[in-house]
Write an enzyme that holds these catalytic residues in place. Structure first.
Site, PDB file in Angstrom:
ATOM      1  N   LYS A 126       1.090  -1.219   0.237  1.00 36.31           N
ATOM      2  CA  LYS A 126       0.005   0.105   0.151  1.00 36.31           C
ATOM      3  C   LYS A 126       0.919   1.069  -0.144  1.00 36.31           C
ATOM      4  O   LYS A 126       1.942   1.110   0.515  1.00 36.31           O
ATOM      5  CB  LYS A 126      -0.739   0.043   1.280  1.00 36.31           C
ATOM      6  CG  LYS A 126      -2.130   0.860   1.050  1.00 36.31           C
ATOM      7  CD  LYS A 126      -3.192   0.199   0.708  1.00 36.31           C
ATOM      8  CE  LYS A 126      -4.384   0.965   0.108  1.00 36.31           C
ATOM      9  NZ  LYS A 126      -5.748   0.305   0.046  1.00 36.31           N
ATOM     10  N   ASP A 166      -7.074   4.154  -4.274  1.00 38.39           N
ATOM     11  CA  ASP A 166      -7.689   3.989  -2.967  1.00 38.39           C
ATOM     12  C   ASP A 166      -8.515   5.531  -2.667  1.00 38.39           C
ATOM     13  O   ASP A 166      -8.665   6.185  -3.787  1.00 38.39           O
ATOM     14  CB  ASP A 166      -6.804   3.638  -1.976  1.00 38.39           C
ATOM     15  CG  ASP A 166      -7.395   3.275  -0.654  1.00 38.39           C
ATOM     16  OD1 ASP A 166      -7.955   2.036  -0.729  1.00 38.39           O
ATOM     17  OD2 ASP A 166      -7.496   4.008   0.323  1.00 38.39           O
TER      18      ASP A 166
HETATM   19  P1  NDP Z   1     -13.139   7.923  -2.644  1.00 39.30           P
HETATM   20  O1  NDP Z   1     -12.094   8.602  -2.514  1.00 39.30           O
HETATM   21  O2  NDP Z   1     -13.439   7.505  -3.890  1.00 39.30           O
HETATM   22  O3  NDP Z   1     -14.294   8.143  -1.487  1.00 39.30           O
HETATM   23  C1  NDP Z   1     -14.155   8.170  -0.280  1.00 39.30           C
HETATM   24  C2  NDP Z   1     -15.311   8.601   0.538  1.00 39.30           C
HETATM   25  O4  NDP Z   1     -15.247   8.476   1.734  1.00 39.30           O
HETATM   26  C3  NDP Z   1     -15.642   9.757   0.167  1.00 39.30           C
HETATM   27  O5  NDP Z   1     -17.144  10.062   0.396  1.00 39.30           O
HETATM   28  C4  NDP Z   1     -15.116  10.740   1.554  1.00 39.30           C
HETATM   29  O6  NDP Z   1     -15.826  11.916   1.671  1.00 39.30           O
HETATM   30  C5  NDP Z   1     -15.227   9.760   2.496  1.00 39.30           C
HETATM   31  N1  NDP Z   1     -14.312   9.858   3.459  1.00 39.30           N
HETATM   32  C6  NDP Z   1     -12.851   9.547   3.256  1.00 39.30           C
HETATM   33  N2  NDP Z   1     -12.269   9.875   4.438  1.00 39.30           N
HETATM   34  C7  NDP Z   1     -13.213  10.351   5.321  1.00 39.30           C
HETATM   35  C8  NDP Z   1     -12.928  10.584   6.844  1.00 39.30           C
HETATM   36  N3  NDP Z   1     -11.845  10.789   7.367  1.00 39.30           N
HETATM   37  N4  NDP Z   1     -14.051  10.804   7.513  1.00 39.30           N
HETATM   38  C9  NDP Z   1     -15.190  10.698   6.605  1.00 39.30           C
HETATM   39  N5  NDP Z   1     -15.337  10.493   5.488  1.00 39.30           N
HETATM   40  C10 NDP Z   1     -14.381  10.106   4.816  1.00 39.30           C
HETATM   41  O7  NDP Z   1     -12.344   6.370  -1.896  1.00 39.30           O
HETATM   42  P2  NDP Z   1     -12.989   4.640  -2.249  1.00 39.30           P
HETATM   43  O8  NDP Z   1     -14.488   4.800  -2.273  1.00 39.30           O
HETATM   44  O9  NDP Z   1     -12.226   4.282  -3.193  1.00 39.30           O
HETATM   45  O10 NDP Z   1     -12.435   4.274  -0.897  1.00 39.30           O
HETATM   46  C11 NDP Z   1     -13.496   3.916   0.291  1.00 39.30           C
HETATM   47  C12 NDP Z   1     -12.979   3.137   1.067  1.00 39.30           C
HETATM   48  O11 NDP Z   1     -13.062   1.791   0.657  1.00 39.30           O
HETATM   49  C13 NDP Z   1     -11.632   3.016   1.794  1.00 39.30           C
HETATM   50  O12 NDP Z   1     -11.431   2.615   3.213  1.00 39.30           O
HETATM   51  C14 NDP Z   1     -10.865   2.253   0.872  1.00 39.30           C
HETATM   52  O13 NDP Z   1      -9.664   1.851   1.656  1.00 39.30           O
HETATM   53  C15 NDP Z   1     -11.523   1.017   0.683  1.00 39.30           C
HETATM   54  N6  NDP Z   1     -11.482   0.424  -0.479  1.00 39.30           N
HETATM   55  C16 NDP Z   1     -11.492   0.928  -1.757  1.00 39.30           C
HETATM   56  C17 NDP Z   1     -11.259   0.132  -2.881  1.00 39.30           C
HETATM   57  C18 NDP Z   1     -11.306   0.766  -4.075  1.00 39.30           C
HETATM   58  O14 NDP Z   1     -11.102  -0.213  -5.098  1.00 39.30           O
HETATM   59  N7  NDP Z   1     -11.246   1.960  -4.594  1.00 39.30           N
HETATM   60  C19 NDP Z   1     -11.092  -1.428  -2.615  1.00 39.30           C
HETATM   61  C20 NDP Z   1     -11.274  -1.968  -1.298  1.00 39.30           C
HETATM   62  C21 NDP Z   1     -11.338  -1.180  -0.468  1.00 39.30           C
HETATM   63  P3  NDP Z   1     -14.849  13.072   1.437  1.00 39.30           P
HETATM   64  O15 NDP Z   1     -15.167  13.402  -0.336  1.00 39.30           O
HETATM   65  O16 NDP Z   1     -15.540  14.426   1.996  1.00 39.30           O
HETATM   66  O17 NDP Z   1     -13.452  12.935   1.684  1.00 39.30           O
HETATM   67  O1  2IT Z   2      -8.093  -1.567  -0.536  1.00 40.51           O
HETATM   68  C1  2IT Z   2      -7.975  -2.141  -1.573  1.00 40.51           C
HETATM   69  O2  2IT Z   2      -7.906  -3.173  -1.754  1.00 40.51           O
HETATM   70  C2  2IT Z   2      -7.848  -1.383  -2.901  1.00 40.51           C
HETATM   71  N1  2IT Z   2      -7.666  -0.099  -2.695  1.00 40.51           N
HETATM   72  C3  2IT Z   2      -7.742  -1.704  -4.126  1.00 40.51           C
HETATM   73  C4  2IT Z   2      -6.090  -2.245  -4.458  1.00 40.51           C
HETATM   74  C5  2IT Z   2      -5.879  -2.700  -6.114  1.00 40.51           C
HETATM   75  O3  2IT Z   2      -4.612  -3.033  -6.123  1.00 40.51           O
HETATM   76  O4  2IT Z   2      -6.935  -2.661  -6.839  1.00 40.51           O
END
Ligand code: NDP
Ligand code: 2IT
Length: 446
Positions: A126, A166
């Site tokens: 990561k 992420d």
């Molecule tokens: P994005 O940046 O697309 O969206 C993040 C969302 O979460 C936004 O709505 C954001 O609000 C909110 N957020 C982020 N930080 C905070 C905080 N500290 N407090 C409150 N709200 C918060 O990210 P993703 O959707 O990609 O990721 C969301 C979660 O999913 C993370 O935990 C990530 O690690 C996990 N994840 C993502 C994957 C992926 O493929 N993208 C795969 C597996 C897990 P704001 O816009 O106001 O910051």
């Molecule tokens: O937390 C996760 O699994 C991710 N942000 C996706 C990682 C990836 O390599 O697609």
């Protein structure tokens, strides 16, 4: 056994003082893995768990860049290369002001187990930066990404370490990062996943985490002959994972009543339909606006500074960030009749919340199982890049469904307790661990 667990955690604490998120993730895994390891002398003697909690390598670097006013800005970049026993390091990049070594080590640690569960040959890593893309122009984001990759390029590669998105890293950032890597190395390779379809990205990768999460919930509900039809769903977040979780829930006949961002949550009792979701996608991805604007447009409630867990629901999907659902929230959910909590985010539920779910014997699916669909399709993007080929939407989606089904089976195999309750946390930890441990044993003391 409790004594052995405490001693192990104490040692990890000493070596990683103050890294609270990392220690939280390690404690959670150690509690389910150590009793299991105790029964398998070769794992114990080879000190597999002691080795797994030590990153193979951590890279920390300066990221200087010029903002639109011509001023110098300085951020800190990281890549944690945690474990390469089953494949090259693989895992996302996070750009958010809260990023520090502890956060990235916890994410890399979780990623090792998650990637193992997908059944694909990917190690865990990561990275990211404390850079905040919010309020920055496209030009500033590009300059930052170029500077970030100007150091990162020497540590990554299609067979070495393959980053992806992420929090704060989506298609736009992956594009700028890829462009700079290609320019420095003079090669067009699958060094990143989550690329645009036109230039080597996989279909369904943007959708994969959210869709995979909902496929996993379907598998859970099937255990009791239940389905998503008519279920009321509370979702947090409004980014990549949340948007596509909502999309799949709508398709399955469920009613999503909440979404959120860091400023608060909206409650739409009528349910978010596909038109409203299209508005959210545009609002968040193109206008880069705030979720409260939804409440104004659709005349529903916005709760500033709050999280959605007090809203009555059948299923809760925390999809924003770590530790966003605490013990009190968990008690409120259980009191309101919630039957299932599945984590789209990484470690969104605090240990207190998880123990409330276990005590109430409701379904609780940890992120390393439930949100593995994203990295799984990243793995499929790597396969397509290696073949110089692109599969259809249906092909990728079917493979994703199959992978989520298989992860669910692994959780059942290792997590079913005597009274029939499925402890998905234990199932995912042990199921992910075995493959890594066996690979480490086979490869000697390295
Ligand atoms: P994005 O940046 O697309 O969206 C993040 C969302 O979460 C936004 O709505 C954001 O609000 C909110 N957020 C982020 N930080 C905070 C905080 N500290 N407090 C409150 N709200 C918060 O990210 P993703 O959707 O990609 O990721 C969301 C979660 O999913 C993370 O935990 C990530 O690690 C996990 N994840 C993502 C994957 C992926 O493929 N993208 C795969 C597996 C897990 P704001 O816009 O106001 O910051
Ligand atoms: O937390 C996760 O699994 C991710 N942000 C996706 C990682 C990836 O390599 O697609």
């Amino acid at each position: 056994m409790q004594e052995i667990i405490s001693q192990f955690i104490e040692k990890v604490k000493c070596r990683n003082a103050g890294e609270n998120e990392f220690l939280q993730a390690v404690t959670e895994v150690a509690e389910s893995i150590l009793p299991y390891i105790h029964e398998v002398p070769q794992y114990k003697n080879a000190r597999i768990l002691e080795r797994i909690v030590e990153p193979e390598r951590v890279i920390i670097f300066r990221v200087p860049w010029l903002n639109d006013k011509g001023e110098v800005e300085v951020n800190r970049g990281f890549r944690v290369q945690m474990n390469s026993s089953i494949g090259p390091y693989k895992g996302g990049l996070r750009f958010h002001p809260s990023v520090n070594l502890s956060v990235l080590k916890f994410l890399a640690f979780e990623q090792v187990f998650k990637n193992s569960l997908t059944g694909l040959p990917m190690g865990g890593g990561k990275g990211g930066s404390d850079f905040d893309p919010k309020g920055k122009s496209d030009n500033e984001v590009m300059k930052f990404c170029q500077s970030f990759m100007t150091e990162l390029y020497r540590h990554v590669g299609a067979d070495i370490d393959i980053p992806a998105g992420d929090i704060g890293v989506g298609k736009r950032e992956i594009g700028y990062l890829f462009g700079q890597y290609k320019r420095i190395r003079g090669e067009f390779s699958g060094v990143l996943t989550g690329k645009g379809y036109e230039w080597g990205g996989s279909l369904i990768r943007p959708e994969a985490t959210g869709y995979g999460l909902v496929y996993f919930v379907e598998e859970i509900l099937k255990l009791t002959g239940d389905s998503l039809v008519g279920k009321k769903i509370a979702i947090s977040g409004s980014g990549n994972v949340a948007q596509f979780a909502v999309e799949k829930c709508i398709e399955k006949g469920a009613v999503v009543v909440t979404m959120s961002d860091s400023e608060g949550f909206i409650h739409d009792a009528d349910g978010i339909d596909e038109h409203k979701l299209a508005y959210i996608k545009h609002l968040k991805d193109t206008e880069r606006g705030r979720i409260k604007e939804y409440a104004k447009k659709y005349n529903c409630d916005f709760y500033p500074g709050e999280r959605p867990w007090k809203i009555k629901c059948d299923i809760a999907l925390p999809n924003a960030t770590q530790n966003e659902l605490n013990g009190d929230d968990a008690m409120q959910l259980v009191k309101n009749g919630c039957i299932c909590v599945a984590e789209g985010a990484n470690m969104p539920c605090t240990p207190e919340a998880v123990s409330v779910f276990h005590k109430a014997k409701i379904f609780y699916a940890p992120g390393k199982a439930a949100n593995a669909g994203g990295v799984a399709v990243s793995g499929l993007e790597m396969s397509q890049n290696s073949q110089r080929y692109a599969w259809t939407r249906e092909e990728v989606d079917n493979k994703l469904r199959g992978i989520m089904r298989d992860i669910h089976k692994i959780c059942l195999k290792h997590g079913k307790e005597k009274d029939g309750y499925v402890n998905y946390e234990k199932g995912a930890n042990i199921g992910g661990f075995v493959k890594i441990a066996d690979s480490m044993l086979a490869q000697g003391v390295v």
